[in-house]
Scaffold this motif. Structure first.
Motif, mmCIF file in Angstrom:
data_model
loop_
_atom_site.group_PDB
_atom_site.id
_atom_site.type_symbol
_atom_site.label_atom_id
_atom_site.label_comp_id
_atom_site.label_asym_id
_atom_site.label_seq_id
_atom_site.Cartn_x
_atom_site.Cartn_y
_atom_site.Cartn_z
ATOM 1 N N THR A 187 0.823 -1.201 0.000
ATOM 2 C CA THR A 187 0.000 0.000 0.000
ATOM 3 C C THR A 187 0.861 1.257 0.000
ATOM 4 O OG1 THR A 187 -1.764 -1.152 1.189
ATOM 5 C CG2 THR A 187 -1.811 1.250 1.234
ATOM 6 N N MET A 188 1.870 1.267 0.868
ATOM 7 C CA MET A 188 2.760 2.423 0.963
ATOM 8 C C MET A 188 3.501 2.667 -0.347
ATOM 9 S SD MET A 188 6.283 3.107 1.398
ATOM 10 C CE MET A 188 6.880 1.541 2.029
ATOM 11 N N LEU A 189 4.078 1.610 -0.919
ATOM 12 C CA LEU A 189 4.810 1.755 -2.176
ATOM 13 C C LEU A 189 3.881 2.166 -3.317
ATOM 14 C CD1 LEU A 189 7.159 -1.374 -1.951
ATOM 15 C CD2 LEU A 189 7.804 1.030 -1.637
ATOM 16 N N GLY A 190 2.695 1.606 -3.336
ATOM 17 C CA GLY A 190 1.735 1.927 -4.393
ATOM 18 C C GLY A 190 1.288 3.372 -4.349
ATOM 19 N N LEU A 191 1.071 3.901 -3.147
ATOM 20 C CA LEU A 191 0.696 5.306 -3.023
ATOM 21 C C LEU A 191 1.838 6.211 -3.465
ATOM 22 C CD1 LEU A 191 -1.301 5.307 0.341
ATOM 23 C CD2 LEU A 191 -2.182 5.905 -1.926
ATOM 24 N N GLY A 192 3.070 5.832 -3.170
ATOM 25 C CA GLY A 192 4.218 6.601 -3.622
ATOM 26 C C GLY A 192 4.306 6.642 -5.135
ATOM 27 N N GLN A 193 4.069 5.500 -5.770
ATOM 28 C CA GLN A 193 4.094 5.445 -7.231
ATOM 29 C C GLN A 193 2.961 6.266 -7.831
ATOM 30 O OE1 GLN A 193 3.876 1.223 -7.845
ATOM 31 N NE2 GLN A 193 6.003 0.858 -7.241
ATOM 32 N N ALA A 194 1.791 6.201 -7.212
ATOM 33 C CA ALA A 194 0.651 6.978 -7.699
ATOM 34 C C ALA A 194 0.930 8.476 -7.608
ATOM 35 C CB ALA A 194 -0.602 6.620 -6.899
ATOM 36 N N LEU A 195 1.566 8.888 -6.511
ATOM 37 C CA LEU A 195 1.896 10.301 -6.350
ATOM 38 C C LEU A 195 2.887 10.748 -7.421
ATOM 39 C CD1 LEU A 195 1.675 12.937 -4.796
ATOM 40 C CD2 LEU A 195 3.406 12.074 -3.192
ATOM 41 N N GLU A 196 3.877 9.933 -7.711
ATOM 42 C CA GLU A 196 4.834 10.267 -8.762
ATOM 43 C C GLU A 196 4.129 10.429 -10.115
ATOM 44 O OE1 GLU A 196 7.893 7.359 -8.932
ATOM 45 O OE2 GLU A 196 8.751 7.848 -6.966
ATOM 46 N N GLN A 197 3.211 9.523 -10.411
ATOM 47 C CA GLN A 197 2.473 9.609 -11.675
ATOM 48 C C GLN A 197 1.626 10.874 -11.732
ATOM 49 O OE1 GLN A 197 0.290 5.959 -12.553
ATOM 50 N NE2 GLN A 197 1.842 4.768 -11.457
ATOM 51 N N LEU A 198 0.990 11.215 -10.625
ATOM 52 C CA LEU A 198 0.143 12.402 -10.600
ATOM 53 C C LEU A 198 0.968 13.674 -10.784
ATOM 54 C CD1 LEU A 198 -2.714 13.563 -10.191
ATOM 55 C CD2 LEU A 198 -2.221 13.665 -7.738
ATOM 56 N N LEU A 199 2.080 13.769 -10.100
ATOM 57 C CA LEU A 199 2.931 14.948 -10.212
ATOM 58 C C LEU A 199 3.475 15.105 -11.633
ATOM 59 C CD1 LEU A 199 4.889 14.737 -6.833
ATOM 60 C CD2 LEU A 199 3.046 16.324 -7.418
ATOM 61 N N ALA A 200 3.733 13.993 -12.304
ATOM 62 C CA ALA A 200 4.263 14.042 -13.668
ATOM 63 C C ALA A 200 3.236 14.567 -14.664
ATOM 64 C CB ALA A 200 4.732 12.652 -14.090
ATOM 65 N N MET A 201 1.956 14.573 -14.295
ATOM 66 C CA MET A 201 0.903 15.047 -15.189
ATOM 67 C C MET A 201 0.714 16.555 -15.163
ATOM 68 S SD MET A 201 -2.134 12.250 -14.607
ATOM 69 C CE MET A 201 -1.790 10.514 -14.351
ATOM 70 N N GLU A 202 1.342 17.236 -14.232
ATOM 71 C CA GLU A 202 1.057 18.667 -14.030
ATOM 72 C C GLU A 202 1.223 19.479 -15.314
ATOM 73 O OE1 GLU A 202 2.225 22.402 -11.086
ATOM 74 O OE2 GLU A 202 3.353 20.526 -10.974
ATOM 75 N N LYS A 203 2.248 19.188 -16.081
ATOM 76 C CA LYS A 203 2.527 19.967 -17.298
ATOM 77 C C LYS A 203 1.419 19.834 -18.329
ATOM 78 C CE LYS A 203 5.279 16.277 -19.520
ATOM 79 N NZ LYS A 203 4.876 15.262 -18.517
ATOM 80 N N ASP A 204 0.582 18.808 -18.220
ATOM 81 C CA ASP A 204 -0.467 18.564 -19.203
ATOM 82 C C ASP A 204 -1.863 18.965 -18.708
ATOM 83 O OD1 ASP A 204 1.343 17.400 -21.048
ATOM 84 O OD2 ASP A 204 1.297 15.537 -19.895
ATOM 85 N N VAL A 205 -1.950 19.525 -17.516
ATOM 86 C CA VAL A 205 -3.248 19.893 -16.949
ATOM 87 C C VAL A 205 -3.762 21.163 -17.615
ATOM 88 C CG1 VAL A 205 -4.494 20.559 -14.863
ATOM 89 C CG2 VAL A 205 -2.670 18.838 -14.737
ATOM 90 N N ASP A 206 -4.997 21.143 -18.078
ATOM 91 C CA ASP A 206 -5.615 22.339 -18.646
ATOM 92 C C ASP A 206 -5.774 23.392 -17.555
ATOM 93 O OD1 ASP A 206 -5.873 21.256 -21.198
ATOM 94 O OD2 ASP A 206 -7.806 20.327 -20.721
ATOM 95 N N PRO A 207 -5.619 24.669 -17.886
ATOM 96 C CA PRO A 207 -5.719 25.731 -16.875
ATOM 97 C C PRO A 207 -7.024 25.696 -16.083
ATOM 98 C CG PRO A 207 -4.800 26.608 -18.894
ATOM 99 C CD PRO A 207 -5.218 25.204 -19.205
ATOM 100 N N ASP A 208 -8.138 25.386 -16.737
ATOM 101 C CA ASP A 208 -9.422 25.380 -16.031
ATOM 102 C C ASP A 208 -9.614 24.136 -15.164
ATOM 103 O OD1 ASP A 208 -9.619 23.731 -18.264
ATOM 104 O OD2 ASP A 208 -11.793 24.017 -18.424
ATOM 105 N N LYS A 209 -8.656 23.190 -15.226
ATOM 106 C CA LYS A 209 -8.723 21.981 -14.402
ATOM 107 C C LYS A 209 -7.698 22.013 -13.269
ATOM 108 C CE LYS A 209 -11.590 20.290 -17.507
ATOM 109 N NZ LYS A 209 -13.045 20.284 -17.254
ATOM 110 N N MET A 210 -6.925 23.091 -13.181
ATOM 111 C CA MET A 210 -5.805 23.124 -12.250
ATOM 112 C C MET A 210 -6.254 23.095 -10.786
ATOM 113 S SD MET A 210 -2.597 22.949 -11.867
ATOM 114 C CE MET A 210 -1.999 23.167 -13.550
#
Length: 320
Positions: free
Chosen positions: A203-226
């Motif tokens: 669970t701990m490792l999986g949440l860490g991986q999920a957080l990394e994936q989420l942070l990597a998406m920031e550059k692709d987030v539309d301004p109105d979804k930020m």
């Protein structure tokens, strides 16, 4: 005829559907009891716990459970439903629980796929496919949320990681087996049982991986979804840090820690002790959930362990 029954399922797990016959440790006990009450043909209300108090708005995605279970409750005769506890705002990942829950209360036969497509498209736009995959991943890795953050049945007896740690006079006597006694959740690895779900480490490792994936998406987030994206990040950071804290504390209790683990635990505790931002949307009149450290529910265990059992570690008052 003027009597109503309110049936609360607080001892259940979320690793399995409520009506899953495999879940003999937890849900099957409650299912059989509810079925017996339903024979009375009385007006029935269900009380669920999609954000039970000790979750403190952790990013526990329960989409599959809700889509399955609300129709199950309805078909068993329930005509009223509520859950504890809906935070005021800044829902982040748990917004989907509230969304699916409300839609199914309006129509238990709603098209699940259509609901999910609408949710992810409206909330995330072009990132909808990636975010849906991330939600599905998070639901799987946090499936044992009830044991490690609240409590659940184990063969009719309530068990809880949190309660065991808080109530045990000598935490140094605890072992992996005594602190993780269920078939649902082990500290490392999975039990050889069909009920087994993700371990504490998984669970701990999986949440860490999920957080990394989420942070990597920031550059692709539309301004109105930020705005929604930043709330997702805040909620997932809380989930990972709380889970990491619990994992490291367990390592120390099991005498499996390295010096690096101890230093990381102290550093994490210090940072979390001043983190009030993570509690946005969950403020209460009480101070017991005012910081991320308090959201672990184990701050007192941490203080006691290192003050009394590990007095060779110099805390220097930094956490007081």
């Amino acid at each position: 005829d003027n009597t109503s029954i309110v049936f609360y399922v607080i001892e259940r797990c979320y690793a399995h559907n409520f009506d899953d016959p495999i879940c003999t440790e937890s849900n099957r006990i409650l299912y059989d009891r509810l079925a017996a009450w339903c024979e009375n043909k009385r007006d029935l209300m269900i009380g669920e716990y999609y954000n039970v108090s000790t979750f403190v708005s952790m990013p526990f995605v329960l989409t599959s459970r809700i889509l399955n279970d609300i129709p199950v409750y309805y078909n068993m005769g329930a005509r009223h439903f509520h859950y504890m506890h809906i935070p005021a705002r800044d829902w982040g990942f748990i917004a989907i629980n509230n969304y699916v829950h409300s839609k199914l209360l309006w129509n238990v036969n709603a098209d699940a796929e259509a609901l999910l497509n609408t949710y992810f498209t409206v909330r995330y736009g072009k990132l909808a496919p990636k975010m849906r995959a991330l939600y599905e991943q998070m639901e799987k890795i946090t499936a044992n949320c009830k044991y490690y953050k609240h409590y659940q049945y184990m063969n009719g007896k309530i068990v809880s990681l949190k309660n065991t740690l808080l109530n045990e006079e000598d935490v140094m006597s605890l072992t992996e087996q005594t602190l993780f006694p269920t078939k649902h959740m082990q500290f490392r690895g999975r039990a050889d049982d069909p009920q087994a779900g993700p371990s504490m480490e998984e669970t701990m490792l999986g949440l860490g991986q999920a957080l990394e994936q989420l942070l990597a998406m920031e550059k692709d987030v539309d301004p109105d979804k930020m705005l929604d994206y930043t709330r997702d990040v805040r909620r997932l950071k809380l989930g990972y840090r709380v889970t990491r804290f619990i994992y490291l504390l367990c390592l120390c209790i099991f005498k499996q820690e390295t010096e690096q683990d101890v230093q990381e635990l102290h550093s994490l505790a210090k940072e979390m002790s001043t983190d009030t931002e993570s509690m946005m949307g969950y403020e209460t009149d009480s101070k017991w959930v005012s910081t991320a450290l308090e959201a672990t529910w184990l701050a007192d265990v941490y203080y006691k362990y290192f003050a009394e059992e590990k007095n060779d570690v110099a805390l220097g008052g930094m956490l007081i």
